[in-house]
Design a protein around this motif. Structure first.
Motif, PDB file in Angstrom:
ATOM      1  N   LEU B  12       0.844  -1.204   0.000  1.00 30.29           N
ATOM      2  CA  LEU B  12       0.000   0.000   0.000  1.00 30.29           C
ATOM      3  C   LEU B  12       0.874   1.248   0.000  1.00 30.29           C
ATOM      4  CD1 LEU B  12      -2.688   1.462   0.271  1.00 30.29           C
ATOM      5  CD2 LEU B  12      -2.609   1.069   2.716  1.00 30.29           C
ATOM      6  N   GLU B  13       1.954   1.168   0.749  1.00 35.24           N
ATOM      7  CA  GLU B  13       2.902   2.279   0.808  1.00 35.24           C
ATOM      8  C   GLU B  13       3.402   2.630  -0.595  1.00 35.24           C
ATOM      9  OE1 GLU B  13       3.775   3.194   4.005  1.00 35.24           O
ATOM     10  OE2 GLU B  13       4.967   4.883   3.322  1.00 35.24           O
ATOM     11  N   LEU B  16       0.647   4.186  -2.759  1.00 36.16           N
ATOM     12  CA  LEU B  16       0.427   5.612  -2.516  1.00 36.16           C
ATOM     13  C   LEU B  16       1.557   6.430  -3.128  1.00 36.16           C
ATOM     14  CD1 LEU B  16      -0.813   5.352   1.146  1.00 36.16           C
ATOM     15  CD2 LEU B  16      -2.164   5.880  -0.865  1.00 36.16           C
ATOM     16  N   LEU B 302     -16.760   6.689  -0.304  1.00 35.22           N
ATOM     17  CA  LEU B 302     -17.079   7.116   1.057  1.00 35.22           C
ATOM     18  C   LEU B 302     -17.272   8.624   1.132  1.00 35.22           C
ATOM     19  CD1 LEU B 302     -14.706   4.823   3.146  1.00 35.22           C
ATOM     20  CD2 LEU B 302     -17.161   4.646   2.897  1.00 35.22           C
ATOM     21  N   ILE B 306     -20.805  10.700   1.848  1.00 39.42           N
ATOM     22  CA  ILE B 306     -20.933  11.591   3.011  1.00 39.42           C
ATOM     23  C   ILE B 306     -21.271  13.010   2.551  1.00 39.42           C
ATOM     24  CG2 ILE B 306     -19.645  12.662   4.889  1.00 39.42           C
ATOM     25  CD1 ILE B 306     -18.119   9.980   5.115  1.00 39.42           C
ATOM     26  N   VAL B 340     -31.517   6.521   5.206  1.00 39.03           N
ATOM     27  CA  VAL B 340     -30.407   5.816   4.575  1.00 39.03           C
ATOM     28  C   VAL B 340     -30.892   4.421   4.223  1.00 39.03           C
ATOM     29  CG1 VAL B 340     -28.097   4.896   4.873  1.00 39.03           C
ATOM     30  CG2 VAL B 340     -28.667   7.126   5.803  1.00 39.03           C
TER      31      VAL B 340
ATOM     32  N   ARG C   2       3.896   6.417   8.798  1.00 38.85           N
ATOM     33  CA  ARG C   2       4.015   6.006   7.400  1.00 38.85           C
ATOM     34  C   ARG C   2       2.746   6.346   6.639  1.00 38.85           C
ATOM     35  NH1 ARG C   2       4.969  -0.367   8.169  1.00 38.85           N
ATOM     36  NH2 ARG C   2       4.595  -0.301   5.948  1.00 38.85           N
ATOM     37  N   ARG C   3       2.990   6.532   5.356  1.00 39.56           N
ATOM     38  CA  ARG C   3       1.908   7.009   4.501  1.00 39.56           C
ATOM     39  C   ARG C   3       0.748   6.009   4.474  1.00 39.56           C
ATOM     40  NH1 ARG C   3       4.765   8.052  -0.552  1.00 39.56           N
ATOM     41  NH2 ARG C   3       5.619  10.061  -0.013  1.00 39.56           N
ATOM     42  N   SER C   4       1.093   4.714   4.491  1.00 33.46           N
ATOM     43  CA  SER C   4       0.037   3.709   4.393  1.00 33.46           C
ATOM     44  C   SER C   4      -0.863   3.762   5.629  1.00 33.46           C
ATOM     45  CB  SER C   4       0.638   2.317   4.233  1.00 33.46           C
ATOM     46  OG  SER C   4       1.556   2.071   5.259  1.00 33.46           O
ATOM     47  N   LEU C   5      -0.245   3.970   6.808  1.00 30.01           N
ATOM     48  CA  LEU C   5      -1.051   4.053   8.025  1.00 30.01           C
ATOM     49  C   LEU C   5      -1.886   5.320   8.021  1.00 30.01           C
ATOM     50  CD1 LEU C   5       1.347   2.691  10.765  1.00 30.01           C
ATOM     51  CD2 LEU C   5      -0.648   1.606   9.760  1.00 30.01           C
ATOM     52  N   PHE C   7      -3.090   6.742   5.428  1.00 27.68           N
ATOM     53  CA  PHE C   7      -4.220   6.493   4.532  1.00 27.68           C
ATOM     54  C   PHE C   7      -5.275   5.635   5.216  1.00 27.68           C
ATOM     55  CE2 PHE C   7      -6.298   3.578   1.587  1.00 27.68           C
ATOM     56  CZ  PHE C   7      -6.983   4.489   0.804  1.00 27.68           C
ATOM     57  N   LEU C   8      -4.810   4.571   5.888  1.00 28.52           N
ATOM     58  CA  LEU C   8      -5.769   3.676   6.533  1.00 28.52           C
ATOM     59  C   LEU C   8      -6.523   4.395   7.647  1.00 28.52           C
ATOM     60  CD1 LEU C   8      -3.846   0.294   6.649  1.00 28.52           C
ATOM     61  CD2 LEU C   8      -5.682   1.000   5.128  1.00 28.52           C
ATOM     62  N   PHE C  10      -7.139   7.598   7.747  1.00 30.05           N
ATOM     63  CA  PHE C  10      -8.079   8.491   7.058  1.00 30.05           C
ATOM     64  C   PHE C  10      -9.314   7.711   6.605  1.00 30.05           C
ATOM     65  CE2 PHE C  10      -9.454   9.858   2.791  1.00 30.05           C
ATOM     66  CZ  PHE C  10     -10.002  11.089   3.124  1.00 30.05           C
ATOM     67  N   THR C  11      -9.059   6.553   5.985  1.00 25.99           N
ATOM     68  CA  THR C  11     -10.178   5.740   5.501  1.00 25.99           C
ATOM     69  C   THR C  11     -11.051   5.274   6.665  1.00 25.99           C
ATOM     70  OG1 THR C  11      -8.775   5.015   3.702  1.00 25.99           O
ATOM     71  CG2 THR C  11     -10.774   3.757   4.084  1.00 25.99           C
ATOM     72  N   VAL C  14     -13.222   8.171   7.773  1.00 29.27           N
ATOM     73  CA  VAL C  14     -14.305   8.407   6.820  1.00 29.27           C
ATOM     74  C   VAL C  14     -15.340   7.295   6.920  1.00 29.27           C
ATOM     75  CG1 VAL C  14     -14.838   8.684   4.398  1.00 29.27           C
ATOM     76  CG2 VAL C  14     -12.774   9.661   5.290  1.00 29.27           C
ATOM     77  N   LEU C  15     -14.854   6.068   7.100  1.00 33.95           N
ATOM     78  CA  LEU C  15     -15.770   4.936   7.215  1.00 33.95           C
ATOM     79  C   LEU C  15     -16.641   5.082   8.460  1.00 33.95           C
ATOM     80  CD1 LEU C  15     -16.370   2.222   5.774  1.00 33.95           C
ATOM     81  CD2 LEU C  15     -14.919   1.145   7.482  1.00 33.95           C
ATOM     82  N   VAL C  17     -17.543   7.881   9.893  1.00 29.40           N
ATOM     83  CA  VAL C  17     -18.558   8.899   9.595  1.00 29.40           C
ATOM     84  C   VAL C  17     -19.652   8.285   8.732  1.00 29.40           C
ATOM     85  CG1 VAL C  17     -18.992  11.099   8.458  1.00 29.40           C
ATOM     86  CG2 VAL C  17     -16.907  10.778   9.779  1.00 29.40           C
ATOM     87  N   PHE C  18     -19.215   7.495   7.751  1.00 27.97           N
ATOM     88  CA  PHE C  18     -20.164   6.843   6.846  1.00 27.97           C
ATOM     89  C   PHE C  18     -21.135   5.953   7.630  1.00 27.97           C
ATOM     90  CE2 PHE C  18     -21.168   3.140   4.200  1.00 27.97           C
ATOM     91  CZ  PHE C  18     -21.751   3.760   3.119  1.00 27.97           C
ATOM     92  N   LEU C  21     -23.974   7.702   9.481  1.00 31.47           N
ATOM     93  CA  LEU C  21     -25.090   8.281   8.718  1.00 31.47           C
ATOM     94  C   LEU C  21     -26.425   7.617   9.048  1.00 31.47           C
ATOM     95  CD1 LEU C  21     -23.531   8.906   5.167  1.00 31.47           C
ATOM     96  CD2 LEU C  21     -23.652  10.440   7.116  1.00 31.47           C
ATOM     97  N   PRO C  22     -26.515   6.279   9.008  1.00 30.03           N
ATOM     98  CA  PRO C  22     -27.811   5.664   9.322  1.00 30.03           C
ATOM     99  C   PRO C  22     -28.275   5.961  10.745  1.00 30.03           C
ATOM    100  CG  PRO C  22     -26.214   3.996   8.631  1.00 30.03           C
ATOM    101  CD  PRO C  22     -25.538   5.304   8.539  1.00 30.03           C
TER     102      PRO C  22
END
Lengths: 242, 378, 94
Positions: B12-13, B16, B302, B306, B340, C2-5, C7-8, C10-11, C14-15, C17-18, C21-22
């Motif tokens: 993944l690194e 990106l 996502l 939102i 929803v 690290r960038r991968s962490l 990103f995860l 962040f995801t 967001v997840l 928050v997603f 919603l319900p």
């Protein structure tokens, strides 16, 4: 120790344009030495290297690797040697990753990402912790005195720097055998001598080095242990230089 | 286990890092993708919420409305019919309704005027929807002159303004007394616009409707289920809104084509060759491409969803106003209650994330299965 | 980090928050509807969505030729006119 026995590699076999790149080669390559395959282009050096490096399978013949069994998740019964031509793909990859380091004629660095990332690239799929191989990569860069370039993109580097990055990348997984295919083809004489110096240092660290080249700077170098001359896929001469 | 996680994190690194190499391309791709998801999800939220409101409102609608047709046109119903209909077995109540349209020449708006049945209120008093109040700048206690059939104004005093939360049914309503209604439209006595019929057992509705049609050949009974069906087809996923979905789908196709056309360049193919030659397996390369697809499409899905939720339920769908408003002068403010629908979101997910990720992986399959020694032969 | 962490992380945010919603929707549903319920006794049959013409304002109450009573080109009340059609009675059909 690498043993090749009756190794043959043909392309397009059975068709009119059949072409035998490596023809019945039997050879023993000693560990912790520098072995040079010498010969004109098209003499089968690259094919031989890629078969030894587990990149391609021979049409017939066998390759035994001694002293690499530790890198394997299993042991073949009753032998300390591993016969690699019959191994399934994933074990070949495993061996290739842990045992061999490759230096290519064109260096084959990935553009757009940093020098450090290029060096670490072979370690990514191994599942090793990033911190560990990152430390190793940094120390390799220091060892080749290119640490200051770590965050640079590779396209901004000079030929000599590129070569050092390529060597550092070949060493990241701590291989016991280094395979170099025409490493000096794109280097001037000064850099070629420098390359041989580095190769000498690697040998001093206990690595086996296998080079295919038709550059006199390489095969006339006083550092090499064995010179194997090839022509038309076959070995025409093999002598120890010690 | 730990090694597998590390492998994913490492790859993944690199994903990106390699996505960031083509920042402009990948961010614009992400932005366009996000917009498609945003539009689709907004539409979906909007329609689902409207459907729910419609269901709630129609729950209170009369079981059946009986109109009278004269020469194919809707005509007034004599209130005398109500008593006869009430005698049909199964009918519990019949209520004559008075309602009509009033065109406001001042601002070009159409109001819906209804006669209230609240007899306790003053004859001159009126209740209006917030849309009317806004269009005419009215407050409680103001006088609203309505121009009658004979150009004589009928003055009504604003007694109530319905809150904007009820806009969805009452934005354009003016409710006045029956006497005023008759004066305003010069309606003869003993006539109603239509009859609202209540039936005890919903299963008997069709039978009652048939009996009414037989009793009064010129009548047109409209069942609640038919009203509900009308709204189903208005809001349905397959209904008129498909138009917009198709437009969005076209947009996503364009993105897809654009991305794939610029996709697996010779350089990328060479890169895969390099990765293979330095010890990456086919599965590692495919994992790299998998992450590449996921990073773009999951983020877009996502974030898009939102943002759509905020757009529809917090900001009242400002982007749809222009599209749906049409010629309307009075347009209800869609302060919708959020809904929803997990199923529809799942459909959206499978329509956006899955195809994109697959499309990222598939073209690389061939490149990823090449022999590792190919890189030595450049 | 690290960038991968990153990103995860962040995801995951967001997840989260997603997934909220319900819950938010259910909460809102429970605390709403009061204003609409006040108007129950009006017994309205239609939603006030498009007020430009009577067949769009009361599609359930209008018949099929209602648009043309408004104006010969009345279906051109775009876009509502193209989306909202008057009720079609289906009782006469088998």
């Amino acid at each position: 120790m690498i043993e090749l026995s009756n190794l043959t590699k043909s392309f397009n076999s059975g068709q009119p344009n059949q072409f035998t790149a490596v023809d019945n080669v039997t050879l023993a390559i000693n560990p912790q030495q520098i072995t040079v395959l010498k010969g004109p282009s098209g003499s089968g050096k690259t094919s031989l290297l890629s078969m030894i490096g587990c990149m391609a399978r021979p049409t017939s013949g066998r390759i035994f690797l001694r002293g690499v069994a530790a890198a394997l998740p299993f042991r073949q019964d009753g032998a300390d040697a591993v016969e690699i031509t019959s191994l399934p793909e994933r074990f070949l990859n495993e061996i290739r990753r842990s045992t061999f380091g490759f230096i290519f004629q064109q260096f084959n660095l990935v553009k757009g990402i940093s020098v450090l990332e290029n060096v670490m690239l072979p370690a990514y799929p191994t599942g090793e912790g990033r911190a560990e191989f990152r430390a190793r990569a940094v120390s390799l860069l220091e060892q080749f005195s290119i640490a200051r370039l770590a965050s640079q993109r590779v396209e901004l580097l000079s030929g000599g720097e590129l070569q050092r990055v390529a060597i550092a990348r070949a060493l990241i997984n701590n291989p016991s055998i280094i395979i170099a295919d025409e490493p000096t083809a794109h280097l001037d004489s000064k850099l070629s001598h420098e390359f041989m110096e580095i190769v000498g240092r690697l040998k001093g660290e206990g690595k086996s080095v296998l080079i295919a080249s038709h550059d006199p700077i390489v095969f006339d170098s006083p550092l090499i242990d064995t010179l194997v001359e090839m022509r038309d896929g076959a070995i025409v001469a093999s002598r120890s230089c010690r | 286990m730990k090694r597998a996680i590390e492998r994913h994190l490492n790859i993944l690194e690199f994903t990106l890092a390699s996505l960031l190499r083509r920042k402009a391309k990948n961010f614009s791709l992400l932005a366009m993708y996000l917009m498609v998801v945003f539009m689709l999800a907004s539409l979906q939220f909007f329609v689902t919420a409207l459907k729910r409101e419609a269901a709630i409102i129609l729950d209170d609608a009369p079981d059946m409305v009986v109109q009278r047709l004269t020469a194919g046109r809707q005509d007034l119903v004599p209130t005398g019919h109500a008593a006869e209909i009430a005698r049909i077995r199964g009918v519990t109540a019949v209520r004559p309704r008075l309602w009509g349209y009033y065109y406001d020449a001042l601002n070009g708006a159409n109001y819906t005027v209804m006669a209230g049945d609240d007899t306790s209120a003053k004859t001159e008093s009126a209740s209006i929807g917030s849309g009317v109040a806004k269009a005419r700048n009215l407050a409680v206690g103001d006088l609203l002159p309505l121009i009658g059939y004979d150009k004589a104004p009928v003055m009504v005093e604003i007694g109530t303004i319905f809150p904007s939360g009820s806009d969805l049914i009452a934005a354009d309503l003016i409710i006045i007394s029956p006497a005023n209604f008759q004066r305003l439209f010069n309606l003869p006595g003993g006539q109603a616009t239509d009859l609202a019929v209540t039936v005890r057992n919903p299963k008997e509705l069709a039978t009652v409707a048939a009996k009414i049609a037989e009793l009064f050949p010129g009548s047109r009974p409209i069942l609640k289920s038919e009203i509900q069906r009308t709204y189903q087809s208005v809001f349905d996923w397959r209904g008129g809104m498909t138009l917009m979905i198709l437009a969005s789908a076209l947009l996503s196709f364009i993105i897809f084509a654009w991305d794939k056309a610029t996709g697996l360049s010779a350089e990328e193919r060479k890169e895969i060759g390099i990765l293979k030659s330095i010890g990456w397996e086919t599965s590692d390369v495919l994992l790299l491409k998998f992450w590449e697809g996921i990073v773009i499409s999951l983020t877009a899905f996502l974030l898009g969803t939102i943002l759509a939720y905020g757009h529809v339920f917090f900001l009242s769908a400002p982007l749809f106003v222009q599209a749906l408003k049409g010629w309307s002068v009075i347009y209800p403010r869609f302060q919708l209650v959020p809904v929803v629908d997990a199923y529809q979101l799942a459909v959206l997910f499978f329509l956006t994330v899955v195809p994109y990720t697959t499309a990222t992986i598939i073209p690389c399959w061939r490149a990823a299965t090449t022999d590792p020694d190919a890189a030595m032969r450049y | 980090m690290r960038r991968s962490l990153q990103f995860l992380l962040f995801t995951a945010t967001v997840l989260a928050v997603f997934l909220l919603l319900p819950l938010h929707a259910r909460h809102e549903q429970r605390h709403s509807g009061g204003e609409l319920r006040q108007l129950r006794n009006l017994h309205v049959t239609d939603l006030c969505l498009a007020t430009e013409a009577r067949y769009t304002r009361h599609p359930a109450m209008a018949d099929r030729h209602a648009p043309f009573q408004e104006h010969p080109l009345a279906l051109e009340h775009f876009p509502s006119g193209s989306l909202i059609l008057p009720t079609r009675l289906n009782r006469d059909k088998p």
